[in-house]
Design an enzyme around this catalytic site. Structure first.
Site, PDB file in Angstrom:
ATOM      1  CG  ASP A  84       1.318   8.316 -20.845  1.00 18.59           C
ATOM      2  OD1 ASP A  84       0.290   8.886 -21.242  1.00 18.59           O
ATOM      3  OD2 ASP A  84       2.225   7.931 -21.609  1.00 18.59           O
TER       4      ASP A  84
ATOM      5  CB  ALA B  46       0.860   5.311 -25.953  1.00 16.89           C
TER       6      ALA B  46
ATOM      7  CB  ALA C 131       5.396  11.882 -36.133  1.00 15.97           C
TER       8      ALA C 131
ATOM      9  CG  MET D 208       4.382  11.299 -27.683  1.00 13.85           C
ATOM     10  SD  MET D 208       2.925  11.051 -28.723  1.00 13.85           S
ATOM     11  CE  MET D 208       3.701  10.676 -30.283  1.00 13.85           C
TER      12      MET D 208
ATOM     13  CE  LYS E  82      -2.293  11.353 -28.962  1.00 12.88           C
ATOM     14  NZ  LYS E  82      -0.907  11.337 -28.454  1.00 12.88           N
TER      15      LYS E  82
ATOM     16  CG  HIS F  95       1.272  15.597 -31.532  1.00 14.38           C
ATOM     17  ND1 HIS F  95       1.865  14.701 -30.666  1.00 14.38           N
ATOM     18  CD2 HIS F  95       2.034  15.551 -32.665  1.00 14.38           C
ATOM     19  CE1 HIS F  95       2.917  14.157 -31.242  1.00 14.38           C
ATOM     20  NE2 HIS F  95       3.033  14.649 -32.466  1.00 14.38           N
TER      21      HIS F  95
ATOM     22  NE  ARG G 253      -0.631  13.608 -20.239  1.00 13.32           N
ATOM     23  CZ  ARG G 253      -0.439  12.378 -20.700  1.00 13.32           C
ATOM     24  NH1 ARG G 253       0.160  12.179 -21.850  1.00 13.32           N
ATOM     25  NH2 ARG G 253      -0.863  11.344 -20.015  1.00 13.32           N
TER      26      ARG G 253
ATOM     27  CG  ASP H 269       6.103   7.921 -22.912  1.00 14.65           C
ATOM     28  OD1 ASP H 269       6.368   7.914 -24.130  1.00 14.65           O
ATOM     29  OD2 ASP H 269       4.961   8.098 -22.487  1.00 14.65           O
TER      30      ASP H 269
END
Length: 275
Positions: free
Chosen positions: A15, A17, A48, A52, A56, A59, A163, A189
């Site tokens: 990944d 970030a 927020a 994750m 986006k 999200h 994902r 993460d």
């Protein structure tokens, strides 16, 4: 011709970030807060962070589905957010993200050394992200300036479904010429990122301290008292439990040791799908 278990790892899919760059995964989360603020709707950094790891747009849709956020939106606009509203927020999010990405582009300590160890073992470095292409181009350029270049990059809008589906991870398998998904490791993460690896049939490694789950800067992480850090590891490990990562480590700096452990399992005849 018969099937033989792989004996060594051929590729690692990383990944971005919270894994290789942006300790604490601040770039995407803070911009969500700012994008919603521009529409007159307040969300917290903690809110927020919730979805994750997904694309986006998805999200933002997930955030708008949260009752407390939907209620705030309704107070502001007299209705709950529609998909058109989600798209409007997304369109504001994108330029903000590109503008701000450089503020959180630093490599995670130990990342370059870990990648160098993997390359020395002949392991290819794939990568994927919840960022779309327009953001990934900037992320990749900034990482290259800091010394990190992946062998392949797949953005979330380069596959039909991102994902937690396996498409991005499997795109790396194809592009890197890997001949068995059991010879791949997915490192992430977030829960959706770990599920991505699981659904792709790969070994999976969840990062507990460098990313979204802990949500601290590197200095703040290093300053945590030992008892608090232990408690956070337990909390974060529990949050990953349903995704069933094969390994939990603090940061990518710990990855080379895990690769050795995985190759030990492969040598013993174990396969990721059965573990």
């Amino acid at each position: 011709m018969s099937y033989e278990n792989p004996k060594s790892i051929q590729a690692v899919v990383l990944d971005w970030a919270g894994t290789v760059v942006d300790f604490g995964s601040f770039a995407p989360t803070q911009i969500f807060v700012e994008a919603f603020r521009e529409f007159g709707v307040a969300i917290s950094l903690e809110e927020a962070r919730g979805p994750m790891g997904t694309g986006k747009w998805d999200h933002i849709r997930a955030l708008c589905n949260e009752p407390q956020i939907a209620n705030r939106y309704a107070e502001r606009f007299g209705r709950r957010p529609t998909n058109d509203d989600v798209t409007a927020i997304y369109k504001r999010f994108m330029p903000l993200q590109i503008e701000k990405i450089a503020e959180h582009s630093g490599l995670i300590p130990g990342a370059l050394d870990a990648v160098a160890v993997l390359r020395a073992r002949g392991i290819k470095i794939g990568s994927c992200s919840g960022y779309p292409v327009c953001v990934m181009e900037r992320v990749v350029a900034l990482a290259k300036a800091n010394g990190y270049v992946a062998d392949h990059v797949v953005a979330t809008d380069e596959v039909p479904n991102g994902r937690p589906g396996p498409a991005q991870a499997l795109s790396n398998v194809i592009a890197l010429g890997v001949d068995d998904v059991a010879a791949c490791v997915k490192v992430d993460d977030t829960v959706p990122g770990v599920l991505e690896g699981r659904k792709a049939g790969m070994w999976t490694v969840a990062l507990t301290c460098s990313g979204n789950a802990l949500g601290l800067s590197y200095d703040a992480f290093r300053a945590l008292p030992p008892d608090r850090l232990s408690a956070e590891r337990v909390r974060i490990g529990a949050s990953f439990a349903a995704a069933r990562p094969h390994f939990l480590i603090d940061t990518i700096a710990d990855l080379p040791g895990v690769i050795e452990a995985i190759e030990g399992r492969l040598a013993a005849g174990h396969m990721p799908q059965a573990c």
